[in-house]
Design an enzyme around this catalytic site. Sequence first.
Site, short mmCIF file in Angstrom:
data_model
loop_
_atom_site.label_atom_id
_atom_site.label_comp_id
_atom_site.label_asym_id
_atom_site.label_seq_id
_atom_site.Cartn_x
_atom_site.Cartn_y
_atom_site.Cartn_z
N GLY B 107 0.81 -1.23 0.00
CA GLY B 107 0.00 0.00 0.00
C GLY B 107 0.83 1.27 0.00
N ARG B 171 0.77 -5.80 -4.87
CA ARG B 171 0.75 -6.64 -3.67
C ARG B 171 1.24 -8.07 -3.92
NH1 ARG B 171 -1.40 -4.16 0.71
NH2 ARG B 171 -2.58 -2.25 0.28
N ASP B 202 5.87 -7.75 5.44
CA ASP B 202 5.90 -8.86 4.49
C ASP B 202 6.92 -8.63 3.38
OD1 ASP B 202 4.10 -10.50 5.63
OD2 ASP B 202 2.46 -10.13 4.20
N LYS B 228 8.48 0.89 5.12
CA LYS B 228 7.35 1.68 4.64
C LYS B 228 6.05 1.16 5.21
CE LYS B 228 4.63 0.16 2.29
NZ LYS B 228 3.73 -0.66 1.48
N THR B 229 5.25 1.94 5.82
CA THR B 229 3.84 1.66 6.10
C THR B 229 3.25 2.78 6.95
OG1 THR B 229 2.24 0.29 7.28
CG2 THR B 229 4.48 0.09 8.02
N ASP B 231 0.83 2.41 8.73
CA ASP B 231 0.33 1.79 9.95
C ASP B 231 1.31 1.91 11.12
OD1 ASP B 231 -1.79 1.15 8.41
OD2 ASP B 231 -1.43 -1.02 8.38
#
Lengths: 569, 569
Positions: B107, B171, B202, B228-229, B231
């Site tokens: 994402g 993805r 992941d 990276k994220t 979240d």
Amino acid sequence: MASQLDLIGKDYIAGISNNPRAASRVTSVYSEVQASRIDHALPLPSVFKNPFKIIDGPLSSSAGHPEEIEKLFPNLYGQPSALLVPNQSDAVKSDQKLKIGVVLSGGQAPGGHNVICGIFDYLQEYVKGSSLFGFRGGPAGIMKGKYIELTSEFVYPYRNQGGFDMICSGRDKIETPEQFRQAEETVTKMDLDGLVVIGGDDSNTNACLLAEHFRGKNMKTRVIGCPKTIDGDLKSKEVPTSFGFDTACKIYSEMIGNVMIDARSTGKYYHFVRLMGRAASHITLECALQTHPNITIIGEEVFEKKLTLKNVTDNIVDVICKRAENGYNYGVVLVPEGLIDFIPEVQELISELNEVLAEGNVDEEGQWKKNLKEETLKIFEFLPQTIQEQLMLERDPHGNVQVAKIETEKMLIQMVETELDKKKKAGTYKREFMGKSHFFGYEGRCGLPTNFDATYCYALGYGAGSLLQSGKTGLISSVGNLAAPVEEWTVGGTALTSLMDVERRHGKFKPVIKKAMVELEGAPFKKFASQREEWALKNRYISPGPIQFKGPGSDARNHTLMLELGAQA
Amino acid sequence: MASQLDLIGKDYIAGISNNPRAASRVTSVYSEVQASRIDHALPLPSVFKNPFKIIDGPLSSSAGHPEEIEKLFPNLYGQPSALLVPNQSDAVKSDQKLKIGVVLSGGQAPGGHNVICGIFDYLQEYVKGSSLFGFRGGPAGIMKGKYIELTSEFVYPYRNQGGFDMICSGRDKIETPEQFRQAEETVTKMDLDGLVVIGGDDSNTNACLLAEHFRGKNMKTRVIGCPKTIDGDLKSKEVPTSFGFDTACKIYSEMIGNVMIDARSTGKYYHFVRLMGRAASHITLECALQTHPNITIIGEEVFEKKLTLKNVTDNIVDVICKRAENGYNYGVVLVPEGLIDFIPEVQELISELNEVLAEGNVDEEGQWKKNLKEETLKIFEFLPQTIQEQLMLERDPHGNVQVAKIETEKMLIQMVETELDKKKKAGTYKREFMGKSHFFGYEGRCGLPTNFDATYCYALGYGAGSLLQSGKTGLISSVGNLAAPVEEWTVGGTALTSLMDVERRHGKFKPVIKKAMVELEGAPFKKFASQREEWALKNRYISPGPIQFKGPGSDARNHTLMLELGAQA
């Protein structure tokens, strides 16, 4: 600068109140950006830099039915507009201190606090020793005599801040003779010289009725309106825009721009974005001009072209299919909140449903549907099942279908999905459609005002102060020439009666300020119409980014305003 | 400056491609703010201002099951971390030009483009004549050999811009032996010296598996990961934060702050805001620290305290009732997207439903419910009807209940409504409850990166370049000391194996980088926990306002980061 740093992350308690609800509202903790805005110095139109006087324009008429408006406003009808002009010799001045009241009416719009600060500072500068009182919680505050004196210390933490929490707002109207009497009693008791009503079309109509009432009774209290609404539908030749529209559209456009970049990066979603604005589609149009979405639905166009729900759906499906052929399986669609209200057949459906369902005999087998006209039934059955159920089940206490609760963007996603499924079976669409829904509304009503809204509101407040000082009533504060630098802005007042027409309700004529709808012949719509095909099939996304208070982009004005003024945004 | 003004409102076409989808992505029109960001100069950690060398830290282990991790990564296990230090004599240098590939995985997160620009600029500065290739559409681009050479002209318009549209993401995972063979073939054909994988937990696990695979085959291609994220759940002692978290949280907090001011101004709504972050509640916690909502639900706490859905509802109802007693009939509630996943009883319900409903015999009379355990049925019946229907009717192609589709914030509103209705009948709650739901997600993934994210990403890219130049593999680019001024940031790499543990899947050990969850003993949660009661009953709302790129607030770093580093935000 010490003053602002003191506020960051600390409680700031402005004023003292024993009402816990009120007290909570004046206790605030500030972020760094909020605090930095408090001391942001606002430029003023140059007319306020030197002595000025107020000159009258030509006599006015009304937006329609002048004879009826004259009957309704015998004391105010025909008033000239007023304009502030530099003047040394006859300059407006008064030694008499003024007592002024101010009220916020209706939904929030960024900049409201600055109007109040503008009035306050005007009085401080021009009519020293005057007092300003804020009515609490909207017009109800006038009727109930709930107010607070606004001091320098009290208004300070609200300078350039969003929200209406300084004195809060409300949706009550002053309508009945008893309510007029209450208002009269309050302003008489308070010995008010003037009242400023900050509100939308309804509230300004109400302001004019109050002005007429007070004038008719030879009371000294004058009433001045101020144009407020994020919807942008209160404007005229002399009132170029309502405050809050600029900020709200920029906040929504920031979000739309982000979602666009997401759509382009992901390459698989269609984002359907519903935007606030129930009556007119100005917000949707402005956001389209700021961001260039693939599809934009403008309610006024749907209405004018008598489009059906099927037409609207087909138009979207058509663009999606063409984009798929060009290799794009993503996009952004803007939908005005009030879309359904613009589709005559849906209005018809809802009124039939209100009748049929009121009788209460909704059977599981759907026999009740036989009571709908054939055409109406077709429309009902075109609707997605969830929407059908919503229409059948969720009714207000009067038994009426709750149209406002329909999430239009979700409804469109489902209808588009159904049509695309058919095309898929027919082999004319081969991709996967994934719709994502968004509603941008409350996020935009209380943001920190943009530099434009902050400055515009401050000038509106200053203008309202000057109009009251010179004894004007029944005018709306009007700041013009907004495409020019602030120094060159004009300041004055426009007769509220000149904005009015009448509507017949319950056999009587009621005065109304007509909402300014999106004009299909207006410059903003024409610019949009000339570019939308390109936006639909190619990708011309613009991401405006977050509102800036300093540096590039911080002084940009919205496209609608600039185009309507004949300037380039 | 000419360069940025040329871009405003004009198409900028970077690179040429015959693929219409790809071509569309590199055609952009810029807003004033976007354009102004392109030439924003980024500061670099001081280690890049002078010659440097890379020194090794102590040997590493793993986050768990070291013996299994060693078996899975025989060539990489135990690697020391790497640190760049100023050094004149043995400075890293190479005359050999490098060929480097870069891929975006998963994402979007604001700042991805800057990592790529950082790698690009590093190569330009330190290894002149090198080439950088961007794999298109994520890891699939590696497997299919789809890439584009990134030139100075091509990367230019993406500098400091949001989104992943420069080369897009995907993805897909490189998992099967065949997929590893494809990746091997691509990098061999391209003669790549290195590959940078920008992704979440992941993707970085995958990066390490690739590094191991290439090293095991004595291939020259090295692999470096980047955290990276949005979240915020990929972090460790040496990797203080993942990029994108700062920007996303600030965008959400802007909206939450606006909604708060609206709630306080209106005085009648409870806004329930669901925030992205399915696995961990870092975003929700950070937004709470930035804005001080009345109620914040942290998934990890719900899990740890084994709260039921009824407990969560009761907690909210309790605060609403107490606030009503204090005169406040409004508020703001933050809900993490992944809430349901943290409630064991709901997990149980869903797995039972998956079984019972798979058998297909859902009868109108509800006899099917008898197949549920008594406890489970109770939970099912506690759910609002719309959610019950959603669970029963909307299932994925495998027949499973679609938990991700549940709008948790709407579910909570309905449950709270039901409980308050009971209290109303009992006379213990006397107000009207009006809940408004919001979901802030996609808006935050592709915003213009904050100054922090822009600078952090650029340093991560520079770091990745330096690690590859000095022949490192299987490391994740790590930039530390982030509470200090940028000049003092440390740059290095952390062994990806040191972040790993194993999970047993289908009887085999699989390596995984454990998601970093909100720690109830960590400084951010403790600060929140120490203040939340005050936020609940009093009003301590903070409205952070829009992200600023210049002036006050423009260099603020997020609370989570600063608290975890032992500094004050």
